[in-house]
Design a protein around this motif. Structure first.
Motif, PDB file in Angstrom:
ATOM      1  N   PRO A  74      37.067   0.439 -15.947  1.00 32.36           N
ATOM      2  CA  PRO A  74      38.454  -0.310 -16.065  1.00 32.36           C
ATOM      3  C   PRO A  74      37.909  -1.552 -15.652  1.00 32.36           C
ATOM      4  CG  PRO A  74      38.611   1.956 -15.176  1.00 32.36           C
ATOM      5  CD  PRO A  74      36.983   1.781 -15.218  1.00 32.36           C
ATOM      6  N   ALA A  75      36.823  -2.143 -14.840  1.00 28.86           N
ATOM      7  CA  ALA A  75      36.484  -3.365 -14.500  1.00 28.86           C
ATOM      8  C   ALA A  75      35.708  -4.086 -16.120  1.00 28.86           C
ATOM      9  CB  ALA A  75      35.578  -3.309 -13.462  1.00 28.86           C
ATOM     10  N   LEU A  76      34.923  -3.535 -16.698  1.00 32.03           N
ATOM     11  CA  LEU A  76      34.045  -4.134 -17.460  1.00 32.03           C
ATOM     12  C   LEU A  76      34.867  -4.157 -18.776  1.00 32.03           C
ATOM     13  CD1 LEU A  76      31.798  -3.514 -15.182  1.00 32.03           C
ATOM     14  CD2 LEU A  76      30.105  -3.857 -16.911  1.00 32.03           C
ATOM     15  N   THR A  77      35.604  -3.316 -19.050  1.00 27.67           N
ATOM     16  CA  THR A  77      36.304  -3.452 -20.517  1.00 27.67           C
ATOM     17  C   THR A  77      37.435  -4.458 -20.400  1.00 27.67           C
ATOM     18  OG1 THR A  77      37.561  -1.592 -19.893  1.00 27.67           O
ATOM     19  CG2 THR A  77      35.765  -1.083 -21.155  1.00 27.67           C
ATOM     20  N   THR A  78      37.579  -5.141 -19.075  1.00 19.97           N
ATOM     21  CA  THR A  78      38.674  -5.893 -19.076  1.00 19.97           C
ATOM     22  C   THR A  78      38.564  -7.217 -18.493  1.00 19.97           C
ATOM     23  OG1 THR A  78      39.269  -4.916 -16.901  1.00 19.97           O
ATOM     24  CG2 THR A  78      40.466  -3.875 -18.803  1.00 19.97           C
ATOM     25  N   ALA A  79      37.465  -7.435 -17.920  1.00 21.87           N
ATOM     26  CA  ALA A  79      37.221  -8.755 -17.539  1.00 21.87           C
ATOM     27  C   ALA A  79      36.941  -9.733 -18.578  1.00 21.87           C
ATOM     28  CB  ALA A  79      35.931  -8.779 -16.443  1.00 21.87           C
ATOM     29  N   GLU A  80      37.311 -11.049 -18.219  1.00 26.52           N
ATOM     30  CA  GLU A  80      37.337 -11.969 -19.234  1.00 26.52           C
ATOM     31  C   GLU A  80      35.746 -12.027 -19.860  1.00 26.52           C
ATOM     32  OE1 GLU A  80      37.833 -16.822 -19.528  1.00 26.52           O
ATOM     33  OE2 GLU A  80      39.263 -15.714 -18.396  1.00 26.52           O
ATOM     34  N   SER A  81      34.897 -12.155 -19.032  1.00 31.68           N
ATOM     35  CA  SER A  81      33.664 -12.074 -19.213  1.00 31.68           C
ATOM     36  C   SER A  81      32.729 -10.965 -18.325  1.00 31.68           C
ATOM     37  CB  SER A  81      33.032 -13.457 -18.997  1.00 31.68           C
ATOM     38  OG  SER A  81      31.421 -13.601 -18.933  1.00 31.68           O
ATOM     39  N   VAL A  82      31.662 -10.594 -18.838  1.00 35.33           N
ATOM     40  CA  VAL A  82      30.949  -9.781 -18.074  1.00 35.33           C
ATOM     41  C   VAL A  82      29.216 -10.086 -18.031  1.00 35.33           C
ATOM     42  CG1 VAL A  82      32.517  -7.858 -18.316  1.00 35.33           C
ATOM     43  CG2 VAL A  82      30.721  -7.842 -20.084  1.00 35.33           C
ATOM     44  N   LYS A  83      29.415 -11.288 -17.986  1.00 42.98           N
ATOM     45  CA  LYS A  83      27.853 -11.685 -18.043  1.00 42.98           C
ATOM     46  C   LYS A  83      26.958 -11.589 -16.486  1.00 42.98           C
ATOM     47  CE  LYS A  83      28.513 -15.406 -21.293  1.00 42.98           C
ATOM     48  NZ  LYS A  83      28.167 -16.905 -21.659  1.00 42.98           N
ATOM     49  N   ARG A  84      27.926 -11.600 -15.333  1.00 39.99           N
ATOM     50  CA  ARG A  84      27.115 -11.559 -14.027  1.00 39.99           C
ATOM     51  C   ARG A  84      27.847 -10.624 -13.322  1.00 39.99           C
ATOM     52  NH1 ARG A  84      23.634 -14.922 -12.226  1.00 39.99           N
ATOM     53  NH2 ARG A  84      24.622 -14.866 -10.146  1.00 39.99           N
ATOM     54  N   ILE A  85      27.247  -9.643 -13.068  1.00 37.67           N
ATOM     55  CA  ILE A  85      27.848  -8.236 -12.156  1.00 37.67           C
ATOM     56  C   ILE A  85      26.970  -8.196 -10.696  1.00 37.67           C
ATOM     57  CG2 ILE A  85      28.298  -5.899 -12.330  1.00 37.67           C
ATOM     58  CD1 ILE A  85      29.368  -7.547 -14.628  1.00 37.67           C
ATOM     59  N   LEU A  86      28.032  -7.882  -9.683  1.00 40.78           N
ATOM     60  CA  LEU A  86      27.570  -7.782  -8.452  1.00 40.78           C
ATOM     61  C   LEU A  86      27.798  -6.428  -8.184  1.00 40.78           C
ATOM     62  CD1 LEU A  86      26.216  -8.471  -5.570  1.00 40.78           C
ATOM     63  CD2 LEU A  86      28.564  -9.306  -4.992  1.00 40.78           C
ATOM     64  N   ILE A  87      26.949  -5.675  -7.480  1.00 36.86           N
ATOM     65  CA  ILE A  87      26.985  -4.315  -7.014  1.00 36.86           C
ATOM     66  C   ILE A  87      26.541  -4.025  -5.788  1.00 36.86           C
ATOM     67  CG2 ILE A  87      26.809  -1.775  -7.202  1.00 36.86           C
ATOM     68  CD1 ILE A  87      25.878  -2.069 -10.336  1.00 36.86           C
ATOM     69  N   ILE A  88      27.695  -3.873  -4.790  1.00 42.24           N
ATOM     70  CA  ILE A  88      27.464  -3.749  -3.431  1.00 42.24           C
ATOM     71  C   ILE A  88      27.346  -2.126  -3.022  1.00 42.24           C
ATOM     72  CG2 ILE A  88      28.140  -4.092  -1.070  1.00 42.24           C
ATOM     73  CD1 ILE A  88      27.303  -6.787  -2.322  1.00 42.24           C
ATOM     74  N   GLY A  89      26.119  -1.796  -2.591  1.00 43.69           N
ATOM     75  CA  GLY A  89      25.745  -0.159  -2.444  1.00 43.69           C
ATOM     76  C   GLY A  89      25.163   0.199  -3.974  1.00 43.69           C
ATOM     77  N   GLY A  90      25.801   1.651  -4.217  1.00 39.14           N
ATOM     78  CA  GLY A  90      25.259   2.137  -5.583  1.00 39.14           C
ATOM     79  C   GLY A  90      23.823   2.473  -5.681  1.00 39.14           C
ATOM     80  N   GLY A  91      22.891   2.463  -4.608  1.00 38.05           N
ATOM     81  CA  GLY A  91      21.827   2.791  -4.420  1.00 38.05           C
ATOM     82  C   GLY A  91      20.965   4.026  -5.601  1.00 38.05           C
ATOM     83  N   ASP A  92      21.970   4.764  -5.729  1.00 37.01           N
ATOM     84  CA  ASP A  92      21.673   5.817  -6.562  1.00 37.01           C
ATOM     85  C   ASP A  92      21.442   5.406  -8.088  1.00 37.01           C
ATOM     86  OD1 ASP A  92      23.998   6.142  -8.109  1.00 37.01           O
ATOM     87  OD2 ASP A  92      24.873   6.786  -6.057  1.00 37.01           O
ATOM     88  N   GLY A  93      21.913   4.263  -8.592  1.00 32.87           N
ATOM     89  CA  GLY A  93      21.472   3.895  -9.759  1.00 32.87           C
ATOM     90  C   GLY A  93      22.752   4.268 -10.717  1.00 32.87           C
ATOM     91  N   GLY A  94      23.640   5.172 -10.532  1.00 27.06           N
ATOM     92  CA  GLY A  94      24.532   5.416 -11.525  1.00 27.06           C
ATOM     93  C   GLY A  94      25.650   4.207 -11.906  1.00 27.06           C
ATOM     94  N   THR A  95      26.017   3.590 -10.917  1.00 22.95           N
ATOM     95  CA  THR A  95      26.994   2.480 -11.281  1.00 22.95           C
ATOM     96  C   THR A  95      26.183   1.406 -12.302  1.00 22.95           C
ATOM     97  OG1 THR A  95      28.445   2.750  -9.640  1.00 22.95           O
ATOM     98  CG2 THR A  95      28.328   0.524 -10.252  1.00 22.95           C
ATOM     99  N   ALA A  96      25.065   0.978 -12.006  1.00 24.79           N
ATOM    100  CA  ALA A  96      24.283  -0.003 -12.553  1.00 24.79           C
ATOM    101  C   ALA A  96      24.228   0.797 -14.016  1.00 24.79           C
ATOM    102  CB  ALA A  96      22.792  -0.174 -11.890  1.00 24.79           C
ATOM    103  N   ARG A  97      23.690   1.792 -14.020  1.00 22.58           N
ATOM    104  CA  ARG A  97      23.504   2.495 -15.463  1.00 22.58           C
ATOM    105  C   ARG A  97      24.685   2.164 -16.169  1.00 22.58           C
ATOM    106  NH1 ARG A  97      24.269   8.056 -14.750  1.00 22.58           N
ATOM    107  NH2 ARG A  97      26.322   7.529 -15.229  1.00 22.58           N
ATOM    108  N   GLU A  98      25.981   2.425 -15.890  1.00 25.76           N
ATOM    109  CA  GLU A  98      26.979   2.216 -16.663  1.00 25.76           C
ATOM    110  C   GLU A  98      27.436   1.036 -17.047  1.00 25.76           C
ATOM    111  OE1 GLU A  98      28.958   4.736 -18.017  1.00 25.76           O
ATOM    112  OE2 GLU A  98      27.489   5.908 -17.333  1.00 25.76           O
ATOM    113  N   CYS A  99      27.174  -0.032 -15.967  1.00 20.74           N
ATOM    114  CA  CYS A  99      27.230  -1.654 -16.486  1.00 20.74           C
ATOM    115  C   CYS A  99      26.229  -2.058 -17.387  1.00 20.74           C
ATOM    116  CB  CYS A  99      26.796  -2.474 -15.097  1.00 20.74           C
ATOM    117  SG  CYS A  99      28.301  -2.418 -13.952  1.00 20.74           S
ATOM    118  N   LEU A 100      24.963  -1.574 -17.352  1.00 22.95           N
ATOM    119  CA  LEU A 100      23.955  -2.159 -18.419  1.00 22.95           C
ATOM    120  C   LEU A 100      24.097  -1.505 -19.442  1.00 22.95           C
ATOM    121  CD1 LEU A 100      21.086  -2.244 -15.681  1.00 22.95           C
ATOM    122  CD2 LEU A 100      22.246  -4.098 -16.982  1.00 22.95           C
TER     123      LEU A 100
END
Length: 289
Positions: A74-100
Motif C-alpha cells: 500500500p505504500a510502494l504502489t502509491t508514493a509519488e516516488s519510490v527511489k529511496r526507502i527506509l526500513i526500521i526493524g525488519g531484520g528477517d528480510g521479508g519487508t526488504a524483499r517486497e520493497c526490492l
C-alpha cells in the motif's frame, strides 16, 4: 522434547499475551540471547520455520506474506516516488524483499538494532530474505533506529516503513511522539509513512493510541486491517500516513503490474477492502480525534 528413542517430539510453543496464549506445535531449533532480547527459531508443524523475539511471534515462512505484503505494497504502489526507502526493524528480510521487487527502487536502508536477528534469519529463514541480502541496493545498518532518524537530513526518504515488534523492550521508543515526528521530518512530501499498529482486539488501547498519535503529526493517516493468524487474536493493523494527500489509498497501475503476480495476499481490491474494514466502535473513537 526428546523421546526415549532419541527422536525429537513436537511441543507447544506459546506466546502469552495478557490472559491468552497463542501457540504452535513446534520443535526448537535455536534459543539465543542477544544484548537486546531472546531470539528463538522454531520449526512449526503448521507454518514451517518461525521466529520469536522475547517469546512473541514475529514471523514464519509459510505465513509471512500476510504481514509483509500488507506493510509494503500500500505504500510502494502509491508514493509519488519510490527511489529511496527506509526500513526500521525488519531484520528477517521479508519487508526488504517486497520493497526490492520494484525496479524503481534505487536504495533501501534497513536499520536493525539487533544484528543477531539478521544473522539468524539469514541462516535459518532464507526463504524470507531470499536474495535481498546480496542486492546492491540494500544497505544494512546495525543501529538503533531512533538514533538513526535523528541524523538523517530533512525530506530524505520516499517511503518509511517501521517494521517493529510490540512496544516493549528495544521497540518501545518506536511508538512515541518524538520518533514519529522525526519520521515526518525526513519523509519527502509526496511520500508515505507506515508502521504496524498492533491488534485492534488484543491490543485495542495501543492500537488506538498509535493511530491517534500518527494522526496528530501527519496531515493524513488511516489504519488498514488484515489478518496474521499467528499473532495475538489473528487480527492485525497497519497505519499509513502522508503529508500531501491520502495517496496511500490509490495504487498506481504501473506499480501494481510490477508486483501483482508475486503476491499471495495483496491486490488493489484487497487493499481497498482492508482500509474500509474499520470496526464501527473504532471508527467512532477516531472520528472524535
Amino acid at each position: 522434547m526428546i523421546s526415549s528413542n532419541g527422536v525429537t517430539k513436537p511441543f507447544w510453543v506459546n506466546e502469552v499475551y495478557g490472559n491468552s496464549r497463542y501457540g504452535l506445535l513446534s520443535t526448537a531449533i535455536i534459543d539465543q540471547q542477544s544484548p537486546y532480547q531472546k531470539i528463538s527459531i522454531i520449526n512449526s508443524v503448521s507454518y514451517g520455520t518461525g521466529l520469536l523475539l522475547d517469546g512473541c511471534w514475529m514471523t514464519a515462512e509459510h505465513q509471512e506474506c500476510c504481514y509483509h505484503e500488507a506493510i509494503v505494497h500500500p505504500a510502494l504502489t502509491t508514493a509519488e516516488s519510490v527511489k529511496r526507502i527506509l526500513i526500521i526493524g525488519g531484520g528477517d528480510g521479508g519487508t526488504a524483499r517486497e520493497c526490492l521487487r520494484y525496479s524503481e527502487v534505487e536504495s533501501v536502508d534497513l536499520v536493525e538494532i539487533d544484528g543477531l536477528v539478521i544473522e539468524l534469519s539469514q541462516d535459518h529463514l532464507p526463504t524470507l530474505g531470499q536474495n535481498v541480502w546480496y542486492d546492491p541496493r540494500l544497505r544494512l545498518i546495525v543501529e538503533d533506529g531512533i538514533a538513526w532518524v535523528r541524523k538523517v537530513p530533512d525530506s530524505n526518504y520516499d517511503v518509511i516503513i517501521v517494521d517493529c515488534s510490540d512496544p516493549v523492550g528495544p521497540a518501545e521508543g518506536l511508538f512515541n511522539r518524538s520518533f514519529i515526528q522525526e519520521c515526518r521530518r525526513i519523509l519527502i512530501p509526496g511520500g508515505v509513512f507506515t508502521t504496524q499498529s498492533e491488534s485492534p482486539e488484543a491490543s485495542r488501547k495501543i492500537h488506538l493510541d498509535t493511530v491517534q498519535l500518527i494522526r496528530s503529526l501527519f496531515e493524513y493517516a488511516d489504519p488498514m486491517y488484515g489478518w496474521v493468524p499467528m499473532y495475538p487474536s489473528g487480527w492485525w493493523s497497519w497505519t499509513f500516513a502522508a503529508i500531501d494527500t491520502q495517496r496511500y489509498l490509490y495504487p498506481k497501475p504501473n506499480r501494481v503490474n510490477t508486483i501483482i503476480d508475486t503476491c499471495e495476499i495483496w491486490n488493489p481490491r484487497w487493499q481497498s477492502g482492508a482500509f474500509d474494514a474499520i470496526p464501527n466502535s473504532i471508527a467512532r473513537v477516531l472520528k472524535n480525534d
